[in-house]
Design an enzyme around this catalytic site. Structure first.
Site, PDB file in Angstrom:
ATOM      1  N   HIS A   1       0.816  -1.215   0.000  1.00  0.00           N
ATOM      2  CA  HIS A   1       0.000   0.000   0.000  1.00  0.00           C
ATOM      3  C   HIS A   1       0.848   1.263   0.000  1.00  0.00           C
ATOM      4  O   HIS A   1       2.051   1.255   0.256  1.00  0.00           O
ATOM      5  CB  HIS A   1      -0.956   0.001   1.199  1.00  0.00           C
ATOM      6  CG  HIS A   1      -0.296   0.065   2.549  1.00  0.00           C
ATOM      7  ND1 HIS A   1       0.032   1.249   3.170  1.00  0.00           N
ATOM      8  CD2 HIS A   1       0.079  -0.916   3.407  1.00  0.00           C
ATOM      9  CE1 HIS A   1       0.579   1.007   4.349  1.00  0.00           C
ATOM     10  NE2 HIS A   1       0.632  -0.307   4.516  1.00  0.00           N
TER      11      HIS A   1
ATOM     12  N   CYS B   1       2.581  -4.913   6.971  1.00  0.00           N
ATOM     13  CA  CYS B   1       2.319  -4.751   5.544  1.00  0.00           C
ATOM     14  C   CYS B   1       3.486  -4.031   4.865  1.00  0.00           C
ATOM     15  O   CYS B   1       4.343  -3.443   5.520  1.00  0.00           O
ATOM     16  CB  CYS B   1       1.024  -3.977   5.330  1.00  0.00           C
ATOM     17  SG  CYS B   1      -0.453  -4.949   5.730  1.00  0.00           S
TER      18      CYS B   1
END
Length: 534
Positions: free
Chosen positions: A426, A445
């Site tokens: 992301h 992440c």
């Protein structure tokens, strides 16, 4: 008996033909003594026992045909050369197998040898194809699924291939694996010769400096091949360029200043680098053989994310990985990217809610005001009407969500390959982190420095003008899912030794300490470094 020839490995190979009357014609049904021996020595109910029963006890190894001789020879040659692959030299006892082959006289002895050859072949094939170690046994971040081929599968592959060609399919055929093997041989020879010489004293060295430390650094860089020999005792432009080349090859800020970080990496021994290559070979065996004509490769140790098309890197960007704490380290696994979300909401993971946000809310109900608190129906909760002190991590009944915005924790786009680890790629509003040399800061992440360009590259396969398409959706401000027409394999790896696109050797720091754990396990399994001369 067997005729015997001498292989380049120096181990005698049972090779050409079998003259024992007990097994004179392997096309005919094997005699009862041989069958009974195979049944006796193959564990009852095992894959080996079932395999032989299915094939009517026809031998794989000790027959008298050229195919049997070829299999025997290829097996012994392979077992004798396992060190080339970074596997333990004494794990399979190649010489012992040769001795048993040469001494077998009766049908019973041949049956026993047949089963032993099959057992060793199965172990060897497994180690070569999917690795000596099981990732999940080493570290809880190694969640990669390595699907081993069954013993019966290896045996069927062997017996149905021509000219024992199955042996050639066992080790990875990737360019990376072959280049790592070449680097392994070079480093082993270097270790035997004593390495790169004198280490460099810990001191900050920069352009214009002189003295013994500068000379030591120059000499070490020359030995490593990062600069040509020179007699200058001064930190001059030639030495500056050598330092920068070294820094680039080791993932360091290429400022040409030899500070503590650069000198620490410069002083690592050839043995340290060799260990990293051994580990990289094992890790390469863990990866899927079919990576995907187009795939995404995230090397956590390199803090990078790449798109690879037909073996060529077509896009690359810096990445931030999980912080080096037990609950935040990014895991390693492979999956398939299915879609991206433009203008994403951030649905706060339960672990962050209870560990980070709940204590803040208990002190101040208006804390983390940029996050919406919602009930089970998705309705926003009035903070002033809730006594957060009555809740614990186990009974907190609410969810938390950050709506789309430029300040959203996920930035303006996320890339999804749905998995049980809740890991994805992301954007991030924290752009300054990408300027850091070491970039382990996230909750697990992977954050991308150039997420828009990453999106354009993915969309180029399905949109005529991917940039315009992306920004048209972005401008709406609405959370929008864009499916990828062709799902893209994603491989989250961790490689402290790898070969760059131009064939250059690259090394990185073991930020999570995982490679050290793998090396320790390889050593325990019998892998050893070469002896140092002197």
């Amino acid at each position: 008996m067997f005729s015997v020839l001498r292989a380049s490995t120096g181990i005698a190979l049972a090779a050409c033909f079998l003259t024992s009357s007990a097994m004179a014609n392997t096309e005919a049904k094997p005699d009862t003594a041989f069958q009974m021996a195979v049944a006796e020595f193959a564990p009852s109910g095992s894959e080996i026992a079932d395999f032989y029963r299915e094939r009517g006890f026809v031998p794989v190894w000790v027959g008298d045909t050229a195919a049997h001789a070829e299999r025997r020879q290829r097996l012994i040659e392979g077992l004798s050369a396992v060190e080339l692959h970074g596997l333990p030299a004494n794990a399979y006892d190649a010489q012992g197998l040769v001795d048993r082959l040469q001494s077998a006289k009766s049908a019973r002895q041949l049956g026993a040898v047949e089963v032993e050859l099959t057992r060793v072949f199965a172990a060897y094939a497994q180690d070569m194809r999917t690795g000596l170690l099981r990732p999940s046994d080493i570290d809880d971040g190694l969640v990669r699924k390595v699907e081993p081929t069954s013993t019966a599968g290896h045996l069927r592959g062997l017996t149905t291939s021509e000219d024992a060609a199955y042996f050639d399919q066992l080790a990875p055929s990737s360019t990376q694996y072959r280049a790592l093997m070449k680097q392994k041989l070079a480093l082993e020879e270097l270790v035997r010769q004593g390495g790169w010489g004198t280490t460099v004293p810990q001191a900050k060295l920069e352009l214009g400096d002189t003295g013994p430390a500068v000379i030591a650094m120059r000499n070490r860089l020359v030995e490593m091949g990062f600069m040509n020999p020179t007699a200058s005792p001064v930190f001059d432009d030639a030495l500056l360029a050598g330092v920068q080349r070294f820094q680039i090859a080791h993932g360091l800020a290429a400022d040409g200043v030899a500070g503590p970080g650069t000198i620490t990496e410069l002083n690592r021994t050839a043995s340290d680098r060799l260990k990293a290559v051994y580990v990289a070979l094992e890790r390469e065996r863990w990866l899927p053989r079919e990576r995907g004509e187009r795939h995404i490769l995230v090397n956590q140790a390199d803090f990078s994310a790449k798109i690879v098309d037909d073996g060529f890197i077509t896009f690359e960007t810096r990445a931030v990985i999980g912080k080096n704490t037990h609950d935040r380290r990014s895991p390693e696994f492979s999956d398939k990217m299915e879609h991206m979300v433009i203008n994403p909401s951030w649905y706060v993971p339960r672990s962050i809610i209870t560990k980070e946000y709940l204590p803040q809310l208990q002190s101040n109900p208006n804390a983390v005001g940029h996050i919406q608190i919602t009930d089970r129906s998705g309705r926003q909760v009035n903070r002033g009407a809730v006594d957060f002190t009555q809740f614990t991590a186990s009974n907190f009944p609410f969810a938390m969500r950050q709506p789309p915005s430029k300040s959203n924790a996920l930035g303006l786009v996320k890339f999804m390959f749905p998995n049980k680890h809740n890991i994805y790629l992301h954007d991030t509003p924290q752009k300054s982190l990408f300027a850091r040399e070491s970039r382990a800061f996230s909750h697990g992440c992977i954050r991308l420095a150039q997420p828009f360009e990453f999106a354009y590259a993915l969309l180029a396969k399905q949109e005529e003008n991917p940039k315009a398409f992306f920004h048209r959706i972005l401008a709406t401000g609405k959370e929008t899912t864009v499916k990828l027409e062709q799902h893209v394999p994603v491989h989250l790896i961790y490689r402290t030794a790898f070969i760059g696109p131009k064939g250059e050797v690259q090394y990185r720091r073991d930020v999570y300490g995982r490679d050290q754990k793998i090396w320790n396990a390889l050593q325990k399994a019998g892998v050893a470094l070469p002896d140092v001369q002197g």
